[in-house]
Design an enzyme around this catalytic site. Structure first.
Site, PDB file in Angstrom:
ATOM      1  N   GLY A 182      23.859  17.979 -21.632  1.00  0.00           N
ATOM      2  CA  GLY A 182      23.054  16.746 -21.537  1.00  0.00           C
ATOM      3  C   GLY A 182      22.388  16.658 -20.185  1.00  0.00           C
ATOM      4  O   GLY A 182      22.490  17.572 -19.362  1.00  0.00           O
TER       5      GLY A 182
ATOM      6  N   LYS B 188      37.269  23.939 -26.944  1.00  0.00           N
ATOM      7  CA  LYS B 188      38.133  22.992 -26.219  1.00  0.00           C
ATOM      8  C   LYS B 188      37.728  21.550 -26.487  1.00  0.00           C
ATOM      9  O   LYS B 188      38.578  20.677 -26.621  1.00  0.00           O
ATOM     10  CB  LYS B 188      38.067  23.272 -24.710  1.00  0.00           C
ATOM     11  CG  LYS B 188      38.932  24.435 -24.290  1.00  0.00           C
ATOM     12  CD  LYS B 188      38.959  24.560 -22.780  1.00  0.00           C
ATOM     13  CE  LYS B 188      39.895  25.674 -22.360  1.00  0.00           C
ATOM     14  NZ  LYS B 188      39.796  25.972 -20.936  1.00  0.00           N
TER      15      LYS B 188
ATOM     16  N   TYR C 113      31.955  26.775 -33.029  1.00  0.00           N
ATOM     17  CA  TYR C 113      31.473  25.413 -33.312  1.00  0.00           C
ATOM     18  C   TYR C 113      32.058  24.884 -34.617  1.00  0.00           C
ATOM     19  O   TYR C 113      32.645  23.794 -34.657  1.00  0.00           O
ATOM     20  CB  TYR C 113      29.948  25.439 -33.373  1.00  0.00           C
ATOM     21  CG  TYR C 113      29.290  24.084 -33.553  1.00  0.00           C
ATOM     22  CD1 TYR C 113      29.444  23.081 -32.589  1.00  0.00           C
ATOM     23  CD2 TYR C 113      28.500  23.819 -34.660  1.00  0.00           C
ATOM     24  CE1 TYR C 113      28.826  21.841 -32.743  1.00  0.00           C
ATOM     25  CE2 TYR C 113      27.874  22.580 -34.816  1.00  0.00           C
ATOM     26  CZ  TYR C 113      28.038  21.601 -33.854  1.00  0.00           C
ATOM     27  OH  TYR C 113      27.420  20.374 -34.005  1.00  0.00           O
TER      28      TYR C 113
ATOM     29  N   TYR D 196      45.568  11.406 -36.486  1.00  0.00           N
ATOM     30  CA  TYR D 196      45.807  10.178 -35.700  1.00  0.00           C
ATOM     31  C   TYR D 196      45.702   8.949 -36.595  1.00  0.00           C
ATOM     32  O   TYR D 196      46.381   7.956 -36.381  1.00  0.00           O
ATOM     33  CB  TYR D 196      44.832  10.080 -34.518  1.00  0.00           C
ATOM     34  CG  TYR D 196      45.380  10.738 -33.275  1.00  0.00           C
ATOM     35  CD1 TYR D 196      45.659  12.102 -33.261  1.00  0.00           C
ATOM     36  CD2 TYR D 196      45.658  10.000 -32.128  1.00  0.00           C
ATOM     37  CE1 TYR D 196      46.178  12.712 -32.139  1.00  0.00           C
ATOM     38  CE2 TYR D 196      46.184  10.601 -30.997  1.00  0.00           C
ATOM     39  CZ  TYR D 196      46.435  11.962 -31.006  1.00  0.00           C
ATOM     40  OH  TYR D 196      46.973  12.568 -29.881  1.00  0.00           O
TER      41      TYR D 196
ATOM     42  N   ARG E 205      16.799  25.278 -31.808  1.00  0.00           N
ATOM     43  CA  ARG E 205      16.754  24.698 -33.150  1.00  0.00           C
ATOM     44  C   ARG E 205      15.324  24.741 -33.670  1.00  0.00           C
ATOM     45  O   ARG E 205      14.366  24.830 -32.901  1.00  0.00           O
ATOM     46  CB  ARG E 205      17.283  23.263 -33.123  1.00  0.00           C
ATOM     47  CG  ARG E 205      18.772  23.242 -32.886  1.00  0.00           C
ATOM     48  CD  ARG E 205      19.329  21.844 -33.007  1.00  0.00           C
ATOM     49  NE  ARG E 205      19.864  21.382 -31.744  1.00  0.00           N
ATOM     50  CZ  ARG E 205      20.693  20.354 -31.617  1.00  0.00           C
ATOM     51  NH1 ARG E 205      21.077  19.664 -32.641  1.00  0.00           N
ATOM     52  NH2 ARG E 205      21.136  19.994 -30.429  1.00  0.00           N
TER      53      ARG E 205
HETATM   54  N1  LIG Z   1      21.598  17.224 -33.173  1.00  0.00           N
HETATM   55  C1  LIG Z   1      22.031  17.615 -34.356  1.00  0.00           C
HETATM   56  O1  LIG Z   1      21.237  18.001 -35.229  1.00  0.00           O
HETATM   57  C2  LIG Z   1      23.502  17.562 -34.694  1.00  0.00           C
HETATM   58  C3  LIG Z   1      23.897  18.029 -35.954  1.00  0.00           C
HETATM   59  C4  LIG Z   1      25.249  17.985 -36.278  1.00  0.00           C
HETATM   60  C5  LIG Z   1      26.163  17.442 -35.395  1.00  0.00           C
HETATM   61  N2  LIG Z   1      25.747  16.995 -34.190  1.00  0.00           N
HETATM   62  C6  LIG Z   1      26.783  16.463 -33.267  1.00  0.00           C
HETATM   63  O2  LIG Z   1      26.315  15.308 -32.599  1.00  0.00           O
HETATM   64  C7  LIG Z   1      26.834  15.259 -31.261  1.00  0.00           C
HETATM   65  C8  LIG Z   1      25.694  15.117 -30.285  1.00  0.00           C
HETATM   66  O3  LIG Z   1      24.838  16.263 -30.394  1.00  0.00           O
HETATM   67  P1  LIG Z   1      23.436  16.345 -29.641  1.00  0.00           P
HETATM   68  O4  LIG Z   1      22.477  16.977 -30.543  1.00  0.00           O
HETATM   69  O5  LIG Z   1      23.107  15.056 -29.028  1.00  0.00           O
HETATM   70  O6  LIG Z   1      23.802  17.435 -28.526  1.00  0.00           O
HETATM   71  P2  LIG Z   1      23.630  17.391 -26.947  1.00  0.00           P
HETATM   72  O7  LIG Z   1      24.027  18.725 -26.439  1.00  0.00           O
HETATM   73  O8  LIG Z   1      22.300  16.862 -26.580  1.00  0.00           O
HETATM   74  O9  LIG Z   1      24.725  16.303 -26.538  1.00  0.00           O
HETATM   75  C9  LIG Z   1      26.085  16.598 -26.397  1.00  0.00           C
HETATM   76  C10 LIG Z   1      26.571  15.978 -25.102  1.00  0.00           C
HETATM   77  O10 LIG Z   1      27.981  16.222 -24.930  1.00  0.00           O
HETATM   78  C11 LIG Z   1      28.208  16.523 -23.564  1.00  0.00           C
HETATM   79  N3  LIG Z   1      29.459  17.259 -23.456  1.00  0.00           N
HETATM   80  C12 LIG Z   1      29.730  18.491 -23.955  1.00  0.00           C
HETATM   81  N4  LIG Z   1      31.003  18.841 -23.636  1.00  0.00           N
HETATM   82  C13 LIG Z   1      31.534  17.801 -22.952  1.00  0.00           C
HETATM   83  C14 LIG Z   1      32.799  17.576 -22.343  1.00  0.00           C
HETATM   84  N5  LIG Z   1      33.791  18.480 -22.385  1.00  0.00           N
HETATM   85  N6  LIG Z   1      33.017  16.386 -21.698  1.00  0.00           N
HETATM   86  C15 LIG Z   1      32.030  15.464 -21.642  1.00  0.00           C
HETATM   87  N7  LIG Z   1      30.803  15.634 -22.181  1.00  0.00           N
HETATM   88  C16 LIG Z   1      30.563  16.795 -22.830  1.00  0.00           C
HETATM   89  C17 LIG Z   1      26.980  17.311 -23.157  1.00  0.00           C
HETATM   90  O11 LIG Z   1      26.794  17.378 -21.762  1.00  0.00           O
HETATM   91  C18 LIG Z   1      25.869  16.555 -23.879  1.00  0.00           C
HETATM   92  O12 LIG Z   1      25.349  15.508 -23.087  1.00  0.00           O
HETATM   93  C19 LIG Z   1      27.657  16.535 -31.094  1.00  0.00           C
HETATM   94  O13 LIG Z   1      29.015  16.243 -31.325  1.00  0.00           O
HETATM   95  C20 LIG Z   1      27.131  17.456 -32.166  1.00  0.00           C
HETATM   96  O14 LIG Z   1      28.090  18.391 -32.580  1.00  0.00           O
HETATM   97  C21 LIG Z   1      24.449  17.057 -33.806  1.00  0.00           C
END
Ligand SMILES: NC(=O)c1ccc[n+]([C@@H]2O[C@H](COP(=O)([O-])OP(=O)(O)OC[C@H]3O[C@@H](n4cnc5c(N)ncnc54)[C@H](O)[C@@H]3O)[C@@H](O)[C@H]2O)c1
Length: 324
Positions: free
Chosen positions: A36, A90, A144, A158, A185
């Site tokens: 992020g 993790k 993933y 939980y 993507r």
């Molecule tokens: N965008 C999509 O199409 C999509 C599809 C399926 C699922 N998701 C899920 O939605 C969520 C958000 O995805 P996104 O597209 O916004 O991705 P993104 O990478 O923009 O956002 C994920 C955020 O999580 C933070 N992060 C990662 N590991 C971390 C940690 N250990 N501690 C704290 N922060 C951490 C990153 O820095 C980032 O800001 C994710 O869980 C992803 O798996 C997204």
């Protein structure tokens, strides 16, 4: 409510923070900025109900009493989770435990963002929540897929053992402003290539299908699920299916680009088709997406143009004044 959003500086998380603030809540945004960016939440820095904390949720953490936890933290794009494979495993395991422990400690409600990747390369089409998936547990994408499947299992555990009030959201391909420009993507690749006048890269013959959900629709689905009492997984995505080739042509139309299309080999374990069955969300949440792909691409274009300007300025070593 005082609400915690993990991954709040990411693409979907930052939109969710804004939506929760608009509903009148206080938001604690936790993010380690792995994938992020502070740029995604820069517009919130003077908002008194918004607090950012740079924390890695793979370590035990605490942000004080919260009423709701939206656990979105995880690398999400193939480029990111392939680069950060161990961190991805993790965050679905350790990060889930730490966040669920917090929910248990404060009696907070809990929602986890899972993914359509739980279905793997599906043998059932479209995918209903009852389908258990067709996942390669040791392939390159497994860091993933299995991380998210574990996150779902931990959430249900939980709920069953500790009576935590949980929800599981299965997000399908989502796009819109703040999608990372270089996340590999389909939409970001095509938009970047079209706006730069470069050839659009299609993997395989382009007949594999995807569905794309605009981010405001996704966030509305998240909010509706969060207010529901459904503890089993719910798909939130757009069921309108496009072949990758159709998507490429739509991007060319929306951007007015005259880029050509080139074909590359299909990556390993690339799903051939992916489309949500959203009957459950329709029936129980009264939710369905409103923004069609062409409209969503138009709404995203300004963001992608600015993101390209910033990238070009950064490559040229110039400081930039363009805000995204
Ligand atoms: N965008 C999509 O199409 C999509 C599809 C399926 C699922 N998701 C899920 O939605 C969520 C958000 O995805 P996104 O597209 O916004 O991705 P993104 O990478 O923009 O956002 C994920 C955020 O999580 C933070 N992060 C990662 N590991 C971390 C940690 N250990 N501690 C704290 N922060 C951490 C990153 O820095 C980032 O800001 C994710 O869980 C992803 O798996 C997204």
């Amino acid at each position: 409510m005082r609400v915690l959003v993990t991954g709040g500086a990411g693409f979907i998380g930052s939109h969710l923070c804004e939506a929760l603030l608009a509903e009148g809540h206080s938001v604690v945004c936790v993010d380690n900025l792995l994938t992020g960016s502070l740029r995604n939440i820069a517009q919130l820095k003077n908002e008194p109900r918004f607090e950012f904390r740079q924390i890695d949720i793979n370590e035990p953490y605490d942000v004080g009493k919260v009423d709701y936890i939206f656990n979105l933290a995880s690398p999400a794009s193939p480029v990111d989770y392939m680069e950060h494979g161990i961190e991805t495993l993790k965050v679905g395991s350790l990060g889930s435990f730490h966040s669920l422990d917090l929910a248990k400690k404060y009696g907070a409600k809990y929602l986890v963002s899972s993914t359509s990747e739980c279905y793997g390369d599906p043998l059932e089409h479209p995918q209903r929540e009852t389908y258990w998936g067709h996942v390669n547990p040791i392939g390159p994408r497994s860091v993933y897929d299995e991380s998210k499947r574990f996150a779902e299992a931990a959430t249900m555990a939980y709920h069953r053992y500790h009576k935590v009030d949980t929800r599981i959201l299965r997000i399908f391909n989502t796009y819109g402003p703040r999608l990372q420009l270089n996340d590999g993507r389909v939409i970001s690749n095509f938009m970047k290539q079209a706006l730069r006048g470069e050839p659009l890269t299609v993997y395989g013959d382009g007949q594999q299908t995807r569905s794309f959900c605009y981010v405001s629709d996704e966030v509305e689905g998240i909010l509706r699920l969060s207010r529901s009492d459904i503890h089993d997984p719910v798909n939130i995505g757009n069921p309108n299916e496009f072949t990758i080739l159709e998507c490429a042509h739509l991007v060319l139309k929306v951007t007015g680009s005259s880029s050509s299309i080139t074909y590359n080999p299909l990556p390993i374990d690339d799903p051939k088709q992916r489309r949500p069955d959203i009957s459950k969300a329709r029936t129980h949440l009264g939710w369905e997406p409103k923004i069609d792909l062409e409209t969503g691409l138009k709404l995203s274009m300004e963001y992608f143009q600015k993101a390209i300007e910033i990238e070009d300025a950064e490559k040229a070593g110039r400081t930039h004044t363009v805000a995204v």
